[in-house]
Design a protein around this motif. Sequence first.
Motif, short mmCIF file in Angstrom:
data_model
loop_
_atom_site.label_atom_id
_atom_site.label_comp_id
_atom_site.label_asym_id
_atom_site.label_seq_id
_atom_site.Cartn_x
_atom_site.Cartn_y
_atom_site.Cartn_z
N PRO A 179 0.81 -1.23 0.00
CA PRO A 179 0.00 0.00 0.00
C PRO A 179 0.84 1.28 0.00
O PRO A 179 0.34 2.35 -0.37
CB PRO A 179 -0.81 -0.10 1.30
CG PRO A 179 -0.81 -1.55 1.62
CD PRO A 179 0.47 -2.11 1.13
N GLY A 180 2.12 1.18 0.39
CA GLY A 180 2.98 2.36 0.37
C GLY A 180 3.00 3.03 -0.99
O GLY A 180 3.30 4.22 -1.11
N GLY A 181 2.66 2.28 -2.03
CA GLY A 181 2.64 2.83 -3.39
C GLY A 181 1.88 4.15 -3.49
O GLY A 181 2.27 5.06 -4.22
N PHE A 182 0.83 4.27 -2.69
CA PHE A 182 0.00 5.47 -2.79
C PHE A 182 0.73 6.74 -2.33
O PHE A 182 0.34 7.83 -2.69
CB PHE A 182 -1.27 5.30 -1.97
CG PHE A 182 -2.42 4.83 -2.81
CD1 PHE A 182 -3.13 5.74 -3.59
CD2 PHE A 182 -2.78 3.51 -2.85
CE1 PHE A 182 -4.17 5.33 -4.38
CE2 PHE A 182 -3.82 3.08 -3.63
CZ PHE A 182 -4.52 3.98 -4.40
N HIS A 183 1.82 6.61 -1.53
CA HIS A 183 2.46 7.84 -1.08
C HIS A 183 3.19 8.54 -2.23
O HIS A 183 3.65 9.66 -2.08
CB HIS A 183 3.34 7.63 0.16
CG HIS A 183 4.56 6.80 -0.02
ND1 HIS A 183 5.21 6.23 1.03
CD2 HIS A 183 5.26 6.41 -1.11
CE1 HIS A 183 6.25 5.54 0.60
NE2 HIS A 183 6.30 5.64 -0.71
N HIS A 184 3.28 7.87 -3.38
CA HIS A 184 3.83 8.54 -4.56
C HIS A 184 2.74 9.33 -5.29
O HIS A 184 3.01 9.97 -6.29
CB HIS A 184 4.44 7.51 -5.51
CG HIS A 184 5.62 6.81 -4.89
ND1 HIS A 184 6.91 7.21 -5.11
CD2 HIS A 184 5.69 5.77 -4.02
CE1 HIS A 184 7.74 6.43 -4.42
NE2 HIS A 184 7.01 5.56 -3.75
N GLN A 185 1.50 9.20 -4.81
CA GLN A 185 0.38 9.84 -5.51
C GLN A 185 -0.33 10.84 -4.61
O GLN A 185 -1.51 11.14 -4.82
CB GLN A 185 -0.61 8.74 -5.95
CG GLN A 185 0.01 7.80 -6.96
CD GLN A 185 -0.97 6.70 -7.39
OE1 GLN A 185 -0.99 5.62 -6.80
NE2 GLN A 185 -1.79 6.98 -8.37
#
Length: 460
Positions: A179-185
């Motif tokens: 879920p860390g992926g979202f901190h790029h968005q």
Amino acid sequence: MFNVRKLAWVGFAFMLTGTALVAVMIILNEASVLYTFYPPLAAHPFFYVGLVLLVLGIWACCFGVFINYSHWRKAHRGQPTPLLAFFAMGVFVLWFFASIGITIEVLTLIPWSMGLVETTNVMVGRTLFWWFGHSLVNIWYLVAASVWYVVVPKLIGGRHFNEKLIKLVVILLVILNIPGGFHHQIVDPGISLSIKYLHVFMSLAIAVPSLMTAFAMFAVFERAGRRLGGKGLLGWLKKLPWGDVRFLAPMIAMIAFIPGGAGGIVNTSNQLNQVIHNTLWVVGHFHVTVGMSVVMTFFGICYWLVPYLAKRRLTAKMNRLGVIQTIIWTVGMVLMAGSQHAAGLLGDPRRTSFTTYGDHSTALSWIPYEYVMGMGAVLLLIGVLIQVYAVFHMMFFAPKGETEFPVAEAEDGAAPAPMWTERWGLWIVLLLMVVAMAYVVPIMDFILNAPPGSPPIKTW
Ligand code: HEM
Ligand SMILES: [Cu+2]
């Protein structure tokens, strides 16, 4: 019995072919999409085909590791898995689930880049990319951490930290990561504030295993240094083998994770991200984290792994060259990444070629930092050339001999990790639940309320 070694070679062949295809498309200037290859930027279809081959190769290696692990467990009932093998399971479980996001993205982009479909949903593409892209950096990080926990203690004549804590760190990093992926968005449109809040929270949760690592490693250093006779509050620090490149490189790598992780917490905080997003700060962040924490660890590994594989040994002269290379690399990175952080705070944009915006005063204030960046980059080039020379030398020309593969042992009388840590089925179910929590609502929202899709765009 299934031949895992053959499967690994098949995986290697797929990855090599995929990488070659991707590299050729980039060199032909048919794939000007950079590392973050999400839509609407489009590359040649063969670029995506190369990526598919790469993923197939990764899957072959994943299944090789899973099969090996289950064989080992059957043959050693009731025994905890050796630490390095446990890390390998963590890394490959993460590889497998991370690559699902990118596979779906790439398969939808192939017909789009071929012109068979006119538009693609950009938000879905970006989200699937970061599902993978964020996990990828943590796959590198987990490999580096395996060396910090398991190899470095042996190199300094110490023992590894408590096995239960180490395995718990691996499990947490695997479950919490994707879920860390979202901190790029964080500044992306179309994602509600409550979802972004959830993601800032989930992303900060990864700091917990990282802080556990910092605590454990410094405890290992202090114990080893005191055993070697280090006295007083910090006397043990002096007893560590600073002149041994196999220790020095991963040690500086670990220290670099302190500013790297702190910068990460800045990036992942909603308000602060507005200041640094798309500036050179981010480029500085990933040079500290990838270029120092990960790559320097890998450099350090070379100085024992290459002689070990080539049945040769590390000479005192080569060790000295390694120390010099490590220092050059460190100074280069500090100069380059430090000035990138500073220029980024002043607004210097990333992914943009040089311009003074009509001699605007703000843009002119970036220039001194850009000089320092260039000086750092020159040092890095020298560092890389020495590294390539060192690897070739250790592979083919160093004196023949035996080199140990350093694996630390537990403290005397330490309890082994409890068997519940080996419940990979459960960790995978938890991983899937966390992924579902993070991704189902926003992806459904992107699909059901899709904005007009985008045609392929090539900037150059
Ligand atoms: C404490 C842990 C970390 C946190 C919370 C964190 C957070 C972030 C965030 C939020 C961004 C996006 C910034 C933006 O574009 O606005 C970012 C970028 C990036 N991080 Fe980290 N990071 C951490 C550690 C790492 C590590 C260990 C690595 C690599 C080994 C890494 C590699 C990267 C890379 C490559 C990017 C740039 C991606 C791009 O091209 O946009 N980070 N990080
Ligand atoms: Cu990330």
